[in-house]
Design a protein around this motif. Structure first.
Motif, PDB file in Angstrom:
ATOM      1  N   LEU A  97     -40.548 102.210 -32.366  1.00  0.00           N
ATOM      2  CA  LEU A  97     -41.435 103.370 -32.311  1.00  0.00           C
ATOM      3  C   LEU A  97     -42.624 103.020 -31.427  1.00  0.00           C
ATOM      4  O   LEU A  97     -43.257 101.978 -31.617  1.00  0.00           O
ATOM      5  CB  LEU A  97     -41.932 103.729 -33.719  1.00  0.00           C
ATOM      6  CG  LEU A  97     -43.098 104.713 -33.810  1.00  0.00           C
ATOM      7  CD1 LEU A  97     -42.711 106.092 -33.288  1.00  0.00           C
ATOM      8  CD2 LEU A  97     -43.608 104.799 -35.246  1.00  0.00           C
ATOM      9  N   MET A  98     -42.916 103.887 -30.480  1.00  0.00           N
ATOM     10  CA  MET A  98     -44.087 103.677 -29.630  1.00  0.00           C
ATOM     11  C   MET A  98     -44.877 104.973 -29.510  1.00  0.00           C
ATOM     12  O   MET A  98     -44.299 106.062 -29.495  1.00  0.00           O
ATOM     13  CB  MET A  98     -43.664 103.162 -28.258  1.00  0.00           C
ATOM     14  CG  MET A  98     -43.095 101.748 -28.325  1.00  0.00           C
ATOM     15  SD  MET A  98     -42.486 101.116 -26.748  1.00  0.00           S
ATOM     16  CE  MET A  98     -44.024 100.963 -25.844  1.00  0.00           C
ATOM     17  N   LEU A  99     -46.186 104.835 -29.441  1.00  0.00           N
ATOM     18  CA  LEU A  99     -47.085 105.963 -29.251  1.00  0.00           C
ATOM     19  C   LEU A  99     -47.801 105.802 -27.922  1.00  0.00           C
ATOM     20  O   LEU A  99     -48.102 104.672 -27.516  1.00  0.00           O
ATOM     21  CB  LEU A  99     -48.140 106.013 -30.361  1.00  0.00           C
ATOM     22  CG  LEU A  99     -47.728 106.668 -31.676  1.00  0.00           C
ATOM     23  CD1 LEU A  99     -46.724 105.825 -32.409  1.00  0.00           C
ATOM     24  CD2 LEU A  99     -48.941 106.933 -32.525  1.00  0.00           C
ATOM     25  N   GLY A 100     -48.057 106.913 -27.268  1.00  0.00           N
ATOM     26  CA  GLY A 100     -48.758 106.861 -25.993  1.00  0.00           C
ATOM     27  C   GLY A 100     -49.603 108.090 -25.767  1.00  0.00           C
ATOM     28  O   GLY A 100     -49.497 109.075 -26.506  1.00  0.00           O
ATOM     29  N   GLY A 101     -50.417 108.039 -24.737  1.00  0.00           N
ATOM     30  CA  GLY A 101     -51.349 109.108 -24.438  1.00  0.00           C
ATOM     31  C   GLY A 101     -50.723 110.379 -23.898  1.00  0.00           C
ATOM     32  O   GLY A 101     -51.322 111.442 -23.939  1.00  0.00           O
ATOM     33  N   GLY A 102     -49.522 110.289 -23.369  1.00  0.00           N
ATOM     34  CA  GLY A 102     -48.840 111.446 -22.815  1.00  0.00           C
ATOM     35  C   GLY A 102     -47.360 111.152 -22.706  1.00  0.00           C
ATOM     36  O   GLY A 102     -46.908 110.042 -23.026  1.00  0.00           O
TER      37      GLY A 102
ATOM     38  N   PHE B 155     -42.029 108.096 -22.155  1.00  0.00           N
ATOM     39  CA  PHE B 155     -41.166 108.416 -23.286  1.00  0.00           C
ATOM     40  C   PHE B 155     -39.924 107.527 -23.375  1.00  0.00           C
ATOM     41  O   PHE B 155     -39.332 107.405 -24.439  1.00  0.00           O
ATOM     42  CB  PHE B 155     -40.769 109.898 -23.280  1.00  0.00           C
ATOM     43  CG  PHE B 155     -39.743 110.256 -22.241  1.00  0.00           C
ATOM     44  CD1 PHE B 155     -38.401 110.314 -22.571  1.00  0.00           C
ATOM     45  CD2 PHE B 155     -40.119 110.544 -20.940  1.00  0.00           C
ATOM     46  CE1 PHE B 155     -37.448 110.649 -21.617  1.00  0.00           C
ATOM     47  CE2 PHE B 155     -39.174 110.873 -19.987  1.00  0.00           C
ATOM     48  CZ  PHE B 155     -37.833 110.923 -20.320  1.00  0.00           C
ATOM     49  N   LEU B 156     -39.544 106.864 -22.315  1.00  0.00           N
ATOM     50  CA  LEU B 156     -38.386 105.967 -22.358  1.00  0.00           C
ATOM     51  C   LEU B 156     -38.751 104.537 -22.764  1.00  0.00           C
ATOM     52  O   LEU B 156     -37.873 103.702 -22.975  1.00  0.00           O
ATOM     53  CB  LEU B 156     -37.680 105.941 -20.999  1.00  0.00           C
ATOM     54  CG  LEU B 156     -36.949 107.212 -20.600  1.00  0.00           C
ATOM     55  CD1 LEU B 156     -36.409 107.098 -19.178  1.00  0.00           C
ATOM     56  CD2 LEU B 156     -35.829 107.521 -21.569  1.00  0.00           C
ATOM     57  N   ALA B 157     -40.034 104.246 -22.889  1.00  0.00           N
ATOM     58  CA  ALA B 157     -40.481 102.876 -23.167  1.00  0.00           C
ATOM     59  C   ALA B 157     -39.855 102.259 -24.425  1.00  0.00           C
ATOM     60  O   ALA B 157     -39.471 101.091 -24.391  1.00  0.00           O
ATOM     61  CB  ALA B 157     -42.000 102.816 -23.238  1.00  0.00           C
TER      62      ALA B 157
ATOM     63  N   SER C 153     -51.794 111.775 -29.928  1.00  0.00           N
ATOM     64  CA  SER C 153     -52.658 112.847 -30.432  1.00  0.00           C
ATOM     65  C   SER C 153     -51.904 113.866 -31.276  1.00  0.00           C
ATOM     66  O   SER C 153     -52.515 114.663 -31.984  1.00  0.00           O
ATOM     67  CB  SER C 153     -53.356 113.554 -29.272  1.00  0.00           C
ATOM     68  OG  SER C 153     -52.397 114.161 -28.428  1.00  0.00           O
ATOM     69  N   ALA C 154     -50.566 113.829 -31.223  1.00  0.00           N
ATOM     70  CA  ALA C 154     -49.739 114.780 -31.978  1.00  0.00           C
ATOM     71  C   ALA C 154     -48.556 114.067 -32.618  1.00  0.00           C
ATOM     72  O   ALA C 154     -47.473 114.626 -32.726  1.00  0.00           O
ATOM     73  CB  ALA C 154     -49.258 115.894 -31.049  1.00  0.00           C
TER      74      ALA C 154
END
Length: 164
Positions: free
Chosen positions: A102-107, A111-113, A139-140
């Protein structure tokens, strides 16, 4: 069944922890048994033989399902998580563990990371990585993407953990 969340965020208790815990809860129907905040292990991750790191490693190895949660840094998971994963033996370190990246990012850019960067490492150290990685915009993170992922992949997680 033992469920653990490993959080690779340098800041403990943030959105990465919340998202990892929520994913584990929704996949299993219960709160995780353990949440390991790697930030709390500090310098012990830089070498070998640290007792707290060893205990965290044993907790992960004794788990049926582990969510490995990380913010996205420079298009990949954090160095903190890398230091922890380096503690595991190749091919057998996560034997019998269902590993969920599971990874979270700013945008949405990265998405493939989870599948391109984190999942191969988890597989290399022996994790069962049958579920695809999940990327959430930080953020969501508790939006419809999490619910859709759980709806699609919970049956697979249930089947895999039932075998353990």
């Amino acid at each position: 069944m033992t469920v653990t969340v490993v959080v690779g965020n340098p800041k403990a208790g943030g959105r990465t922890t919340a998202a990892g815990t929520a994913l584990a809860e929704q996949l299993t129907g219960a709160a995780p048994d353990h949440v390991i905040e790697l930030a709390e292990l500090g310098p012990g991750l830089l070498g070998w033989g640290d007792e707290a790191v060893g205990a965290a490693k044993k907790t992960v190895q004794a788990s049926s399902l582990v969510v490995f949660a990380s913010p996205t840094y420079k298009a990949t998971y954090t160095g903190l998580l890398k230091l922890f994963l380096d503690q595991f033996e190749g091919g057998t370190g996560l034997k019998d563990v269902v590993a969920v990246p599971l990874m979270l990012g700013g945008g949405p850019t990265h998405f493939l990371a989870p599948d391109l960067t984190l999942k191969p490492v988890l597989s290399e150290i022996g994790g069962t990585c049958a579920l695809p990685g999940l990327y959430l915009v930080d953020s969501a993170w508790d939006g419809p993407e999490l619910a859709a992922y759980v709806e699609r992949w919970k049956p697979v997680a249930d089947a895999l953990t039932a075998l353990r």
